[in-house]
Design an enzyme around this catalytic site. Structure first.
Site, short mmCIF file in Angstrom:
data_model
loop_
_atom_site.label_atom_id
_atom_site.label_comp_id
_atom_site.label_asym_id
_atom_site.label_seq_id
_atom_site.Cartn_x
_atom_site.Cartn_y
_atom_site.Cartn_z
N GLY A 1 -57.43 50.07 -37.36
CA GLY A 1 -56.99 51.45 -37.15
C GLY A 1 -55.49 51.54 -37.00
O GLY A 1 -54.85 52.46 -37.53
N GLY B 1 -59.47 54.72 -32.17
CA GLY B 1 -59.22 53.30 -31.95
C GLY B 1 -58.02 52.79 -32.73
O GLY B 1 -58.06 51.67 -33.26
N GLY C 1 -55.77 46.61 -34.31
CA GLY C 1 -56.52 46.16 -35.47
C GLY C 1 -56.40 47.02 -36.71
O GLY C 1 -55.32 47.48 -37.09
N TYR D 1 -75.39 45.42 -32.62
CA TYR D 1 -74.16 45.73 -33.36
C TYR D 1 -74.51 46.03 -34.83
O TYR D 1 -74.01 47.01 -35.41
CB TYR D 1 -73.18 44.55 -33.28
N1 LIG Z 1 -62.44 43.07 -37.66
C1 LIG Z 1 -63.47 42.88 -38.47
O1 LIG Z 1 -63.63 41.83 -39.07
C2 LIG Z 1 -64.44 44.00 -38.70
C3 LIG Z 1 -65.49 43.75 -39.58
C4 LIG Z 1 -66.38 44.77 -39.85
C5 LIG Z 1 -66.22 46.01 -39.25
N2 LIG Z 1 -65.19 46.19 -38.36
C6 LIG Z 1 -65.07 47.53 -37.75
O2 LIG Z 1 -63.73 47.94 -37.84
C7 LIG Z 1 -63.48 48.89 -36.80
C8 LIG Z 1 -62.17 48.58 -36.13
O3 LIG Z 1 -62.30 47.38 -35.42
P1 LIG Z 1 -61.15 46.27 -35.35
O4 LIG Z 1 -61.66 45.09 -36.06
O5 LIG Z 1 -59.85 46.84 -35.72
O6 LIG Z 1 -61.22 45.89 -33.79
P2 LIG Z 1 -60.21 46.14 -32.57
O7 LIG Z 1 -58.87 45.58 -32.87
O8 LIG Z 1 -60.93 45.63 -31.38
O9 LIG Z 1 -60.11 47.73 -32.51
C9 LIG Z 1 -61.16 48.49 -32.02
C10 LIG Z 1 -60.62 49.78 -31.49
O10 LIG Z 1 -61.71 50.56 -30.99
C11 LIG Z 1 -61.35 51.05 -29.72
N3 LIG Z 1 -62.47 51.41 -28.87
C12 LIG Z 1 -63.44 50.61 -28.37
N4 LIG Z 1 -64.26 51.32 -27.58
C13 LIG Z 1 -63.79 52.58 -27.56
C14 LIG Z 1 -64.19 53.77 -26.91
N5 LIG Z 1 -65.21 53.80 -26.04
N6 LIG Z 1 -63.47 54.90 -27.13
C15 LIG Z 1 -62.41 54.89 -27.95
N7 LIG Z 1 -61.98 53.79 -28.58
C16 LIG Z 1 -62.65 52.64 -28.38
C17 LIG Z 1 -60.52 49.92 -29.11
O11 LIG Z 1 -59.79 50.39 -27.99
P3 LIG Z 1 -59.26 49.35 -26.87
O12 LIG Z 1 -58.12 48.59 -27.49
O13 LIG Z 1 -58.87 50.23 -25.75
O14 LIG Z 1 -60.41 48.46 -26.56
C18 LIG Z 1 -59.66 49.57 -30.31
O15 LIG Z 1 -58.60 50.48 -30.42
C19 LIG Z 1 -64.69 48.84 -35.87
O16 LIG Z 1 -65.53 49.94 -36.14
C20 LIG Z 1 -65.39 47.56 -36.28
O17 LIG Z 1 -66.79 47.62 -36.05
C21 LIG Z 1 -64.30 45.22 -38.09
#
Ligand SMILES: NC(=O)c1ccc[n+]([C@@H]2O[C@H](COP(=O)([O-])OP(=O)(O)OC[C@H]3O[C@@H](n4cnc5c(N)ncnc54)[C@H](OP(=O)(O)O)[C@@H]3O)[C@@H](O)[C@H]2O)c1
Length: 313
Positions: free
Chosen positions: A27, A21, A25, A181
């Site tokens: 990643g 991912g 974000g 979640y």
């Molecule tokens: N942002 C926060 O405040 C927060 C807080 C706590 C934990 N987290 C955790 O941080 C991690 C990163 O999230 P983020 O906040 O950076 O959100 P994000 O910007 O939505 O990034 C999520 C990534 O996961 C990918 N993804 C989703 N479903 C997938 C699948 N089936 N196969 C492969 N990749 C997939 C998305 O791909 P697409 O772009 O193609 O959808 C995107 O690249 C997640 O595990 C999230 O639970 C985030």
């Protein structure tokens, strides 16, 4: 002890990382940083075009390199293909896999299912990553590599227990999207802790660290709002987000600290301020919902049952 600073992270030239991912974000920001330090990052993404766009952006600032590979965590066949092809390429190039960052995630949305018929959030956030760790284990073992698992403060609301069932994991009777979640993020933490315990018991050279990014402005919340038919809230949220959210760059710091060799296996890294919403990446006590070895053992057993294959160790 003074706070950890990103500048403490070493040069990464010659080291290879997989980040799931990483087109978006947290990643994406972790990948950008590692490439900036000379590392090679495999952008493991489900949308190759989005991955290529991210790659071009990352390479503008970086001295290292990046490649895009397709990985859909919601399809176990895609996970297997990704791991097989990557392992073959690493062997052919004589490269080691220094770290796998289990970062990708989905939050909320309607009740949807993975290709194999598992509830989508658990299927993506936990099961897909557990399958990926398993498939890449030989490469990680060979490198004495590190697994980083990205959890969340939402893990504190997880309700997995020693009596959880297979259905609780993959076919919840009542679908409360936020509770599911929370369970997935609890599962991330439990899995990392259990993997660490097994690594130690087996004398394996692999290390395992969990992290959480606080509350960071990424695509996670906008996607959730759109999937819930509340896309009209995205623009107002975008305008006020600096009040509540830290940046995605700040959200990537716990992942980077988790990758730092000075962070021991078994650690949990994340911000502490405002109940974990923001701040510098610190070494934390594991949330109580993620700390019980009996619950972790139950999750391990259920995960093996659902995946139909033993997990590593
Ligand atoms: N942002 C926060 O405040 C927060 C807080 C706590 C934990 N987290 C955790 O941080 C991690 C990163 O999230 P983020 O906040 O950076 O959100 P994000 O910007 O939505 O990034 C999520 C990534 O996961 C990918 N993804 C989703 N479903 C997938 C699948 N089936 N196969 C492969 N990749 C997939 C998305 O791909 P697409 O772009 O193609 O959808 C995107 O690249 C997640 O595990 C999230 O639970 C985030």
């Amino acid at each position: 002890m003074s706070a950890w600073q990103a500048r403490q992270l070493a040069e990464q030239t010659g080291r290879t990382f997989v980040i799931t991912g990483s087109n978006s974000g947290v990643g994406l920001e972790a990948a950008r940083d590692l490439v900036g330090r000379g590392g090679h990052v495999v952008l493991a993404v489900r949308d190759v075009a989005a991955g290529e766009k991210a790659r071009a952006e990352i390479l503008r600032a970086g001295r290292g390199s990046a490649e895009v590979r397709r990985l859909d965590l919601a399809d176990l066949d895609s996970v297997a293909t990704f791991a097989k092809e990557l392992s073959e390429q690493l062997a052919a190039d004589g490269r080691l896999l220094n770290a796998l960052v289990c970062n990708a995630g989905v939050m909320g949305g309607p009740l949807l299912f993975t290709t194999q018929g598992f509830e989508r959030q658990m299927g993506t956030n936990h099961l897909g990553h557990a399958a990926l760790v398993t498939a890449l284990w030989p490469a990680l073992h060979e490198a004495g590599g590190r697994v980083v698992v990205v959890s969340s403060i939402a893990a504190r609301g997880g309700r997995l227990s020693t009596v959880s069932t297979r259905d609780d994991l993959v076919a919840p009777a009542v679908y409360d999207t936020q509770k599911v979640y929370a369970n997935t993020k609890q599962a991330n933490l439990l899995f990392a802790q259990e993997l660490h315990r097994r690594v130690v018991a087996a004398g394996s050279p692999v290390s395992v660290v969990a992290a959480h990014p606080g509350v960071s402005w990424t695509n996670l919340f906008p996607r959730q709002l759109r999937e819930q038919g509340k896309g009209y809230l995205v623009m107002p949220l975008r305008l006020v987000h600096p009040l509540a959210f830290q940046s995605a760059t700040a959200g990537a710091l716990p992942t980077l600290r988790a990758l730092d060799s000075s962070t021991p296996s078994g650690a949990f890294v994340g911000p502490k301020l405002l109940n974990g919403w923001r701040g510098r990446p610190e070494l934390l006590g594991v949330f109580s919902t993620g700390a019980d070895p009996a619950v972790a053992a139950r999750l391990w057993e259920l995960t093996e049952d659902v995946l139909g294959t033993p997990l590593p160790l």
